[in-house]
Design a protein around this motif. Structure first.
Motif, mmCIF file in Angstrom:
data_model
loop_
_atom_site.group_PDB
_atom_site.id
_atom_site.type_symbol
_atom_site.label_atom_id
_atom_site.label_comp_id
_atom_site.label_asym_id
_atom_site.label_seq_id
_atom_site.Cartn_x
_atom_site.Cartn_y
_atom_site.Cartn_z
ATOM 1 N N ARG A 252 0.915 -1.203 -0.058
ATOM 2 C CA ARG A 252 0.060 -0.065 0.053
ATOM 3 C C ARG A 252 0.740 1.201 -0.024
ATOM 4 O O ARG A 252 0.274 2.326 -0.301
ATOM 5 N N VAL A 253 2.260 1.193 0.236
ATOM 6 C CA VAL A 253 3.172 2.317 0.311
ATOM 7 C C VAL A 253 4.127 2.172 -0.540
ATOM 8 O O VAL A 253 4.730 1.213 -0.641
ATOM 9 N N GLU A 254 4.276 3.300 -1.385
ATOM 10 C CA GLU A 254 5.491 3.453 -2.114
ATOM 11 C C GLU A 254 6.392 4.676 -1.950
ATOM 12 O O GLU A 254 5.574 5.573 -1.780
ATOM 13 N N ILE A 255 7.598 4.142 -1.674
ATOM 14 C CA ILE A 255 8.386 5.501 -1.659
ATOM 15 C C ILE A 255 9.209 5.694 -3.050
ATOM 16 O O ILE A 255 10.042 4.740 -3.442
ATOM 17 N N ARG A 256 9.258 6.865 -3.565
ATOM 18 C CA ARG A 256 9.723 7.073 -4.924
ATOM 19 C C ARG A 256 11.085 8.202 -4.634
ATOM 20 O O ARG A 256 10.796 9.092 -3.853
ATOM 21 N N GLN A 257 11.939 7.697 -5.112
ATOM 22 C CA GLN A 257 13.133 8.842 -5.019
ATOM 23 C C GLN A 257 12.961 9.769 -6.176
ATOM 24 O O GLN A 257 12.685 9.205 -7.435
ATOM 25 N N GLY A 258 13.076 11.064 -5.848
ATOM 26 C CA GLY A 258 13.051 11.977 -6.888
ATOM 27 C C GLY A 258 12.719 13.461 -6.326
ATOM 28 O O GLY A 258 12.531 13.366 -4.979
ATOM 29 N N ASP A 259 12.785 14.356 -7.351
ATOM 30 C CA ASP A 259 12.458 15.744 -7.007
ATOM 31 C C ASP A 259 10.960 16.015 -6.665
ATOM 32 O O ASP A 259 10.458 15.471 -7.821
ATOM 33 N N VAL A 260 10.523 16.587 -5.849
ATOM 34 C CA VAL A 260 8.993 16.885 -5.607
ATOM 35 C C VAL A 260 8.595 17.810 -7.058
ATOM 36 O O VAL A 260 7.267 17.519 -7.398
ATOM 37 N N PHE A 261 9.272 18.617 -7.767
ATOM 38 C CA PHE A 261 8.979 19.340 -8.769
ATOM 39 C C PHE A 261 8.746 18.412 -10.153
ATOM 40 O O PHE A 261 8.220 18.975 -11.185
ATOM 41 N N ASP A 262 9.381 17.212 -9.971
ATOM 42 C CA ASP A 262 9.243 16.533 -11.038
ATOM 43 C C ASP A 262 8.101 15.365 -10.991
ATOM 44 O O ASP A 262 7.684 14.828 -11.919
ATOM 45 N N ALA A 263 7.663 15.153 -9.859
ATOM 46 C CA ALA A 263 6.769 14.116 -9.453
ATOM 47 C C ALA A 263 5.380 14.274 -10.112
ATOM 48 O O ALA A 263 4.943 15.765 -10.248
ATOM 49 N N ASP A 264 4.402 13.587 -10.776
ATOM 50 C CA ASP A 264 3.400 13.586 -11.164
ATOM 51 C C ASP A 264 2.323 13.407 -10.079
ATOM 52 O O ASP A 264 2.385 12.294 -9.386
ATOM 53 N N LEU A 265 1.528 14.423 -9.608
ATOM 54 C CA LEU A 265 0.805 14.355 -8.491
ATOM 55 C C LEU A 265 -0.696 14.167 -8.780
ATOM 56 O O LEU A 265 -1.447 14.274 -8.112
ATOM 57 N N ARG A 266 -0.969 13.953 -10.044
ATOM 58 C CA ARG A 266 -2.490 13.895 -10.619
ATOM 59 C C ARG A 266 -3.378 12.900 -9.847
ATOM 60 O O ARG A 266 -4.528 13.103 -9.606
ATOM 61 N N GLU A 267 -2.692 11.733 -9.503
ATOM 62 C CA GLU A 267 -3.728 10.824 -8.848
ATOM 63 C C GLU A 267 -3.821 11.119 -7.350
ATOM 64 O O GLU A 267 -4.690 10.153 -6.491
ATOM 65 N N ALA A 268 -3.099 12.261 -6.433
ATOM 66 C CA ALA A 268 -3.135 12.465 -5.351
ATOM 67 C C ALA A 268 -4.542 12.930 -4.966
ATOM 68 O O ALA A 268 -5.025 14.040 -5.862
ATOM 69 N N SER A 269 -5.321 12.661 -4.085
ATOM 70 C CA SER A 269 -6.514 13.203 -3.348
ATOM 71 C C SER A 269 -6.101 14.138 -2.113
ATOM 72 O O SER A 269 -6.709 14.917 -1.744
ATOM 73 N N VAL A 270 -4.957 13.728 -1.604
ATOM 74 C CA VAL A 270 -4.312 14.490 -0.490
ATOM 75 C C VAL A 270 -2.613 14.583 -0.425
ATOM 76 O O VAL A 270 -2.112 13.384 -1.060
ATOM 77 N N VAL A 271 -2.524 15.655 -0.240
ATOM 78 C CA VAL A 271 -0.943 16.090 -0.080
ATOM 79 C C VAL A 271 -0.548 16.463 1.099
ATOM 80 O O VAL A 271 -0.957 17.362 1.715
ATOM 81 N N THR A 272 0.571 15.936 1.715
ATOM 82 C CA THR A 272 1.001 16.568 2.827
ATOM 83 C C THR A 272 2.269 16.933 2.431
ATOM 84 O O THR A 272 3.167 16.390 1.617
ATOM 85 N N LEU A 273 2.903 18.058 3.483
ATOM 86 C CA LEU A 273 4.275 18.614 3.034
ATOM 87 C C LEU A 273 4.540 19.276 4.215
ATOM 88 O O LEU A 273 3.874 19.953 5.262
ATOM 89 N N PHE A 274 5.927 19.413 4.492
ATOM 90 C CA PHE A 274 6.719 20.117 5.474
ATOM 91 C C PHE A 274 7.812 20.651 4.975
ATOM 92 O O PHE A 274 9.100 19.791 5.261
#
Length: 182
Positions: free
Chosen positions: A106-128
């Motif tokens: 159920r959990v995937e960790i992707r290495q990469g830059d947040v600016f390059d990530a495809d966020l279209r499937e997210a219904s919730v985004v968290t950030l700090f």
């Protein structure tokens, strides 16, 4: 005591950023040396509650660190969660934590830059993340997230976009936005 130390470290970093001489840069999201400050577990829980996480949501944590937010979301709410992290050491740690928690399905960790990530499937985004990074992320969040998607930030705003809700969790501000209809 721990909260006081974290606050002191954060204040030092913010003062360092704010006092940079003209021409000096502030922390860059592409720089793996951007300091990692873990979100305290009670704040993680408060962030997920503020976001109104529910069955069927897909949560993306930008700057996932050790994976604590995505792990908590999957464990407590049974949802799918994706962490995006630039630092390969943190990615390895987060993946190990996901495996230890038995949540690899159920959990995937992707290495990469947040600016390059495809966020279209997210219904919730968290950030700090630092305020400057949040402000740079704002156009991406607005462009890629569907109407109704929720964004929760620990401590820092999203440029000039005013949050619809602000709550305190263990002395820290948490901010909530919902992507409006287009």
């Amino acid at each position: 005591m721990v909260q006081a130390l974290v606050r002191a470290a954060l204040l030092f970093m913010l003062v360092s950023c704010a006092s940079a001489a003209p021409g000096q840069s502030t922390p860059d999201p592409q720089d793996a040396d951007v300091p990692y400050l873990p979100t305290p577990y009670p704040v993680v829980d408060a962030m997920l509650r503020l976001a109104g996480v529910q069955a069927g949501d897909v949560l993306y944590d930008l700057g996932a660190g050790d994976g604590r937010i995505v792990i908590a979301a999957a464990r407590e709410y049974g949802i799918r969660a994706v962490g995006i992290e630039l630092d390969e050491r943190k990615v390895a740690e987060a993946r190990a934590n996901v495996a230890r928690a038995g949540l690899a399905g159920r959990v995937e960790i992707r290495q990469g830059d947040v600016f390059d990530a495809d966020l279209r499937e997210a219904s919730v985004v968290t950030l700090f993340l630092f305020p400057e990074i949040n402000e740079r992320l704002l156009p991406k969040l607005r462009a890629e997230l569907r109407p109704g998607a929720r964004i929760v930030s620990h401590r820092f705003g999203l440029g000039d976009w005013q949050p619809e809700r602000r709550v305190e969790a263990h002395g820290y501000p948490l901010l909530l936005w919902t992507v409006p209809p287009r």
